[in-house]
Design a protein around this motif. Structure first.
Motif, PDB file in Angstrom:
ATOM      1  N   SER A  85      10.100  17.698  22.748  1.00  0.00           N
ATOM      2  CA  SER A  85      10.328  19.137  22.655  1.00  0.00           C
ATOM      3  C   SER A  85      11.816  19.483  22.761  1.00  0.00           C
ATOM      4  CB  SER A  85       9.532  19.860  23.742  1.00  0.00           C
ATOM      5  OG  SER A  85       9.568  21.253  23.559  1.00  0.00           O
ATOM      6  N   ILE A  86      12.539  18.772  23.627  1.00  0.00           N
ATOM      7  CA  ILE A  86      13.990  18.980  23.730  1.00  0.00           C
ATOM      8  C   ILE A  86      14.677  18.571  22.435  1.00  0.00           C
ATOM      9  CG2 ILE A  86      16.106  18.230  24.893  1.00  0.00           C
ATOM     10  CD1 ILE A  86      14.400  17.846  27.447  1.00  0.00           C
ATOM     11  N   LEU A  87      14.330  17.395  21.927  1.00  0.00           N
ATOM     12  CA  LEU A  87      15.014  16.869  20.740  1.00  0.00           C
ATOM     13  C   LEU A  87      14.718  17.692  19.490  1.00  0.00           C
ATOM     14  CD1 LEU A  87      14.702  13.006  21.262  1.00  0.00           C
ATOM     15  CD2 LEU A  87      16.598  14.533  21.854  1.00  0.00           C
ATOM     16  N   LYS A  88      13.560  18.357  19.456  1.00  0.00           N
ATOM     17  CA  LYS A  88      13.255  19.237  18.314  1.00  0.00           C
ATOM     18  C   LYS A  88      14.288  20.351  18.176  1.00  0.00           C
ATOM     19  CE  LYS A  88       8.989  20.682  17.845  1.00  0.00           C
ATOM     20  NZ  LYS A  88       7.627  21.113  18.266  1.00  0.00           N
ATOM     21  N   GLN A  89      14.920  20.713  19.301  1.00  0.00           N
ATOM     22  CA  GLN A  89      15.931  21.774  19.267  1.00  0.00           C
ATOM     23  C   GLN A  89      17.230  21.279  18.613  1.00  0.00           C
ATOM     24  OE1 GLN A  89      14.521  24.568  20.429  1.00  0.00           O
ATOM     25  NE2 GLN A  89      12.787  23.250  21.019  1.00  0.00           N
ATOM     26  N   TYR A  90      17.352  19.970  18.419  1.00  0.00           N
ATOM     27  CA  TYR A  90      18.568  19.381  17.848  1.00  0.00           C
ATOM     28  C   TYR A  90      18.312  18.820  16.448  1.00  0.00           C
ATOM     29  CZ  TYR A  90      20.798  19.850  22.395  1.00  0.00           C
ATOM     30  OH  TYR A  90      21.342  20.359  23.560  1.00  0.00           O
ATOM     31  N   ALA A 302      14.745  15.080  30.494  1.00  0.00           N
ATOM     32  CA  ALA A 302      16.059  15.700  30.280  1.00  0.00           C
ATOM     33  C   ALA A 302      17.162  14.651  30.288  1.00  0.00           C
ATOM     34  CB  ALA A 302      16.310  16.760  31.349  1.00  0.00           C
ATOM     35  N   LYS A 303      17.057  13.704  31.197  1.00  0.00           N
ATOM     36  CA  LYS A 303      18.072  12.645  31.276  1.00  0.00           C
ATOM     37  C   LYS A 303      17.999  11.730  30.047  1.00  0.00           C
ATOM     38  CE  LYS A 303      21.363  10.426  33.484  1.00  0.00           C
ATOM     39  NZ  LYS A 303      22.668  11.048  33.775  1.00  0.00           N
ATOM     40  N   LEU A 304      16.786  11.367  29.655  1.00  0.00           N
ATOM     41  CA  LEU A 304      16.621  10.529  28.463  1.00  0.00           C
ATOM     42  C   LEU A 304      17.183  11.225  27.226  1.00  0.00           C
ATOM     43  CD1 LEU A 304      12.943   9.287  29.009  1.00  0.00           C
ATOM     44  CD2 LEU A 304      15.003   7.883  29.166  1.00  0.00           C
ATOM     45  N   ALA A 305      16.864  12.499  27.060  1.00  0.00           N
ATOM     46  CA  ALA A 305      17.328  13.246  25.894  1.00  0.00           C
ATOM     47  C   ALA A 305      18.843  13.387  25.895  1.00  0.00           C
ATOM     48  CB  ALA A 305      16.670  14.627  25.864  1.00  0.00           C
ATOM     49  N   SER A 306      19.410  13.616  27.067  1.00  0.00           N
ATOM     50  CA  SER A 306      20.863  13.786  27.161  1.00  0.00           C
ATOM     51  C   SER A 306      21.592  12.508  26.762  1.00  0.00           C
ATOM     52  CB  SER A 306      21.232  14.196  28.591  1.00  0.00           C
ATOM     53  OG  SER A 306      22.621  14.407  28.703  1.00  0.00           O
ATOM     54  N   ILE A 307      21.139  11.370  27.280  1.00  0.00           N
ATOM     55  CA  ILE A 307      21.769  10.087  26.934  1.00  0.00           C
ATOM     56  C   ILE A 307      21.619   9.814  25.439  1.00  0.00           C
ATOM     57  CG2 ILE A 307      21.582   7.587  27.226  1.00  0.00           C
ATOM     58  CD1 ILE A 307      20.852   8.110  30.167  1.00  0.00           C
ATOM     59  N   HIS A 308      20.409  10.050  24.932  1.00  0.00           N
ATOM     60  CA  HIS A 308      20.141   9.796  23.515  1.00  0.00           C
ATOM     61  C   HIS A 308      21.035  10.650  22.619  1.00  0.00           C
ATOM     62  CE1 HIS A 308      17.769   8.852  19.932  1.00  0.00           C
ATOM     63  NE2 HIS A 308      17.786  10.154  19.651  1.00  0.00           N
ATOM     64  N   LEU A 309      21.114  11.940  22.901  1.00  0.00           N
ATOM     65  CA  LEU A 309      21.912  12.838  22.068  1.00  0.00           C
ATOM     66  C   LEU A 309      23.395  12.509  22.145  1.00  0.00           C
ATOM     67  CD1 LEU A 309      20.034  16.148  22.893  1.00  0.00           C
ATOM     68  CD2 LEU A 309      20.110  15.025  20.655  1.00  0.00           C
ATOM     69  N   SER A 310      23.836  12.084  23.320  1.00  0.00           N
ATOM     70  CA  SER A 310      25.226  11.667  23.458  1.00  0.00           C
ATOM     71  C   SER A 310      25.522  10.472  22.554  1.00  0.00           C
ATOM     72  CB  SER A 310      25.529  11.327  24.918  1.00  0.00           C
ATOM     73  OG  SER A 310      26.867  10.892  25.065  1.00  0.00           O
ATOM     74  N   LYS A 311      24.567   9.520  22.496  1.00  0.00           N
ATOM     75  CA  LYS A 311      24.747   8.348  21.633  1.00  0.00           C
ATOM     76  C   LYS A 311      24.748   8.726  20.157  1.00  0.00           C
ATOM     77  CE  LYS A 311      23.396   4.328  24.292  1.00  0.00           C
ATOM     78  NZ  LYS A 311      22.699   3.021  24.194  1.00  0.00           N
ATOM     79  N   LEU A 312      24.056   9.828  19.835  1.00  0.00           N
ATOM     80  CA  LEU A 312      24.043  10.282  18.441  1.00  0.00           C
ATOM     81  C   LEU A 312      25.273  11.098  18.086  1.00  0.00           C
ATOM     82  CD1 LEU A 312      20.314  11.310  17.789  1.00  0.00           C
ATOM     83  CD2 LEU A 312      21.413   9.096  17.466  1.00  0.00           C
ATOM     84  N   ARG A 333      19.207  25.108  24.570  1.00  0.00           N
ATOM     85  CA  ARG A 333      18.274  24.294  23.796  1.00  0.00           C
ATOM     86  C   ARG A 333      17.450  23.372  24.688  1.00  0.00           C
ATOM     87  NH1 ARG A 333      21.398  22.510  18.304  1.00  0.00           N
ATOM     88  NH2 ARG A 333      23.186  22.135  19.655  1.00  0.00           N
ATOM     89  N   PHE A 334      18.039  22.915  25.787  1.00  0.00           N
ATOM     90  CA  PHE A 334      17.263  22.136  26.759  1.00  0.00           C
ATOM     91  C   PHE A 334      16.216  23.023  27.424  1.00  0.00           C
ATOM     92  CE2 PHE A 334      19.930  18.640  26.058  1.00  0.00           C
ATOM     93  CZ  PHE A 334      19.514  17.554  26.820  1.00  0.00           C
ATOM     94  N   ILE A 335      16.612  24.225  27.780  1.00  0.00           N
ATOM     95  CA  ILE A 335      15.681  25.155  28.433  1.00  0.00           C
ATOM     96  C   ILE A 335      14.516  25.472  27.499  1.00  0.00           C
ATOM     97  CG2 ILE A 335      15.398  27.502  29.315  1.00  0.00           C
ATOM     98  CD1 ILE A 335      18.299  27.328  30.322  1.00  0.00           C
ATOM     99  N   GLU A 336      14.832  25.759  26.226  1.00  0.00           N
ATOM    100  CA  GLU A 336      13.774  26.064  25.262  1.00  0.00           C
ATOM    101  C   GLU A 336      12.838  24.874  25.082  1.00  0.00           C
ATOM    102  OE1 GLU A 336      15.433  27.482  21.621  1.00  0.00           O
ATOM    103  OE2 GLU A 336      16.650  29.005  22.616  1.00  0.00           O
ATOM    104  N   GLY A 337      13.408  23.686  25.019  1.00  0.00           N
ATOM    105  CA  GLY A 337      12.581  22.495  24.859  1.00  0.00           C
ATOM    106  C   GLY A 337      11.638  22.286  26.023  1.00  0.00           C
ATOM    107  N   LEU A 338      12.139  22.441  27.235  1.00  0.00           N
ATOM    108  CA  LEU A 338      11.305  22.251  28.423  1.00  0.00           C
ATOM    109  C   LEU A 338      10.234  23.331  28.525  1.00  0.00           C
ATOM    110  CD1 LEU A 338      14.130  21.285  30.943  1.00  0.00           C
ATOM    111  CD2 LEU A 338      12.362  19.758  30.044  1.00  0.00           C
ATOM    112  N   GLN A 339      10.586  24.549  28.153  1.00  0.00           N
ATOM    113  CA  GLN A 339       9.629  25.654  28.252  1.00  0.00           C
ATOM    114  C   GLN A 339       8.558  25.588  27.172  1.00  0.00           C
ATOM    115  OE1 GLN A 339      12.177  29.128  28.135  1.00  0.00           O
ATOM    116  NE2 GLN A 339      12.342  29.224  30.363  1.00  0.00           N
ATOM    117  N   ASN A 340       8.897  25.043  26.011  1.00  0.00           N
ATOM    118  CA  ASN A 340       7.967  25.037  24.878  1.00  0.00           C
ATOM    119  C   ASN A 340       7.168  23.751  24.754  1.00  0.00           C
ATOM    120  OD1 ASN A 340       8.846  27.593  24.126  1.00  0.00           O
ATOM    121  ND2 ASN A 340      10.465  26.788  22.810  1.00  0.00           N
ATOM    122  N   ALA A 341       7.363  22.814  25.670  1.00  0.00           N
ATOM    123  CA  ALA A 341       6.640  21.537  25.596  1.00  0.00           C
ATOM    124  C   ALA A 341       5.138  21.774  25.670  1.00  0.00           C
ATOM    125  CB  ALA A 341       7.087  20.616  26.734  1.00  0.00           C
TER     126      ALA A 341
END
Length: 526
Positions: A85-90, A302-312, A333-341
């Motif tokens: 859900s977080i990554l969908k925002q990106y 959130a931590k997994l998504a943050s590391i992943h997006l940083s690598k991208l 975008r993190f807030i929206e992802g967490l709320q919309n999961a």
């Protein structure tokens, strides 16, 4: 089994072929008797590597998918849902003038997860949606035909002979299929949930994930992983990879596992190891998945998504500063992802369903002691928070067909609900058979249970007896019912509600029960 020519193949043909790959009950029981350290071929990933070779892939091909690999005992599916859900925002959108490849680096987002609830296509998702029937059928038979027309060395892989007829078992086949689908569809970020364990899991052919994650650990699948938290932790940490960051939920149930996790991280050579708590996220965020325990899974995601997006290549100012101890704001975008999961069948509430208007359904698939603990506590909290009328009715719908510790699960549920002041008026024990005519929807067929025990309602009778003994010991008097299928159970519940204005039904236990229940509730017959 007769396989039709390509032009005549349907989705139903694909599902029938897939179901033929399930282990039957007898073979599972035989494997259990061999013990956890014998017959490693059933657990190893060597065959998966070989099948991948026969499809024309190399494991380095999967680096294109930029995989996030997640394991655990409890919460790994929810963690994957939050992460997705977080990554969908990106996700990059060429038609959006505000979108650019730096801050929106994902073109297609894949998710491989298990088990499914209503349809097997739920296991292979792209951009949040299960692949459609036509694509599933197309890719399923591409894999099937390729494996039917290629061969493996009889000396190296005697278990794969004859090659034209021997196919991967059910989960292995779906794992292999997911790689083929994602590469064929141009997926450039994929989240993979481990099936069982880690070291020997079919998904563990991934060599270079962007990040790996472990949710809460517990005792489960002991005949495959061992019956101690040490052996289970060792197996789960098998997804760690050299020079790859790892993120682990703080292990509140089994804190001793953290020492093993740290040892394994050092042995394997991960680039970093982060242990995350639920307080990683601001307390003000309302999560899309219900249950207080989900904060732990959301923090891990959130931590997994943050590391992943940083690598991208997403700039740091677009990402949360999760290293700070005084974080009180997340990127929108993190807030929206967490709320919309969203994750159906996990602490899900369904209300005002047509034909069931006065029933609130509280639904959670829980099959371990740890998950039963949080599931039953969630339902108890829901009842405590709800204004109850004098004319309310509380009902439990339960099954756990194949777990050796089923009675322990039921006892844990009883302790967390009945002994804490919430009484069920009716307790229903059913099989996982979908319909009253004795049939399953084809996506829900399971050959992994004893048909004799299902037909004789052996498990259900044992559970009802256990509940009666608990009631007797605690001066309670729930009415017990045993039904041979889910449809009959749901119809019976509906019949109880004619003169009642407020009905609360807790659907708990096997995810196979939950999936069949959702199919019946929506009347989605094949």
């Amino acid at each position: 089994m007769r396989i039709l020519k390509p032009a005549a193949r349907s989705y139903k043909d694909a599902i029938n072929a897939l179901n033929s790959l399930q282990s039957n009950f007898a073979s599972i029981e035989a494997m259990k008797k061999l013990g956890p350290n014998v017959n490693r071929n059933e657990l190893s990933i060597n065959e998966v590597h070989e099948y991948i070779r026969r499809l024309g892939y190399k494991t380095r091909d999967f680096d294109k998918l930029n995989i996030i690999h997640v394991t655990g005992t409890k919460g790994k599916g929810s963690t994957c849902a939050f992460t997705e859900s977080i990554l969908k925002q990106y996700k990059f959108n060429a038609n959006d003038q505000n979108s650019n490849i730096k801050t929106n680096p994902i073109n297609k987002l894949g998710l491989f997860t298990s088990p499914h609830l209503k349809t097997v296509r739920e296991r292979i998702r792209i951009n949040g949606n299960p692949i459609n029937e036509s694509k599933f059928t197309k890719y399923f038979f591409e894999v099937w035909d390729k494996l039917s027309s290629t061969s493996s060395s009889p000396d190296e892989f005697p278990s794969l002979q004859p090659c034209e007829t021997v196919k991967p078992m059910y989960f292995k086949y779906l794992t292999i299929l997911s790689f083929h689908v994602f590469l064929s569809e141009g997926v450039d970020t994929a989240i993979y949930e481990v099936g069982v364990g880690g070291t020997y899991d079919s998904t563990n052919i991934v060599q270079n994930p962007t990040v790996t994650g472990i949710s809460s650990l517990g005792i489960d699948h002991t005949f495959m992983l061992g019956n101690t938290i040490d052996s289970i932790t060792w197996n789960k940490t098998g997804i760690f990879k050299k020079n790859c960051p790892a993120v682990v939920s703080n292990q509140l149930e089994y804190p001793e596992s953290l020492k093993i996790i740290e040892q394994r991280a050092k042995e394997i050579g991960v680039s970093s190891l982060d242990i995350v708590d639920e307080d990683l996220l601001p307390s003000s965020i309302k999560l899309g998945l219900a249950g207080k325990f989900q904060r732990q899974n959301a923090s891990l995601a959130a931590k997994l998504a943050s590391i992943h997006l940083s690598k991208l290549g997403v700039p740091q100012n677009e990402l949360p500063d999760l290293e700070s101890t005084d974080v009180d704001v997340l990127p929108d975008r993190f807030i929206e992802g967490l709320q919309n999961a969203n994750w159906d069948g996990r602490c899900q509430i369904i209300s005002n369903k047509p034909n069931f208007e006065n029933i609130d359904w509280y639904i959670d698939g829980a099959h371990t002691l740890e998950s039963i603990q949080v599931s039953s506590s969630w339902f108890k909290e829901c009842m405590d928070d709800k204004l109850q009328s004098r004319n309310d009715l509380k009902i439990l719908l339960f099954n756990q067909q194949s777990r050796e510790n089923t009675k322990e699960l039921l006892l844990k549920l009883y302790e967390n609900i009945i002994l804490k002041g919430v009484k069920f008026d009716h307790v229903i024990f059913t099989t996982n058979v979908t319909w009253s005519d004795g049939n399953y929807n084809s996506d829900l067929v399971s050959l992994n249970n004893s048909k004799e025990l299902v037909d004789k309602l052996t498990v259900q009778k044992d559970l009802a007896q256990s509940w009666s003994e608990l009631d007797q010991a605690n001066n309670s008097d729930s009415r017990k019912h045993i039904f041979p299928n889910i449809e009959t159970s749901v119809n019976f519940i509906k019949s109880l509600t004619n003169d009642v204005s407020d009905v609360n039904v807790f659907v708990c236990g096997s995810l196979h029960l939950v999936g069949g229940f959702l199919v019946v509730l929506d009347n989605e017959r094949d």
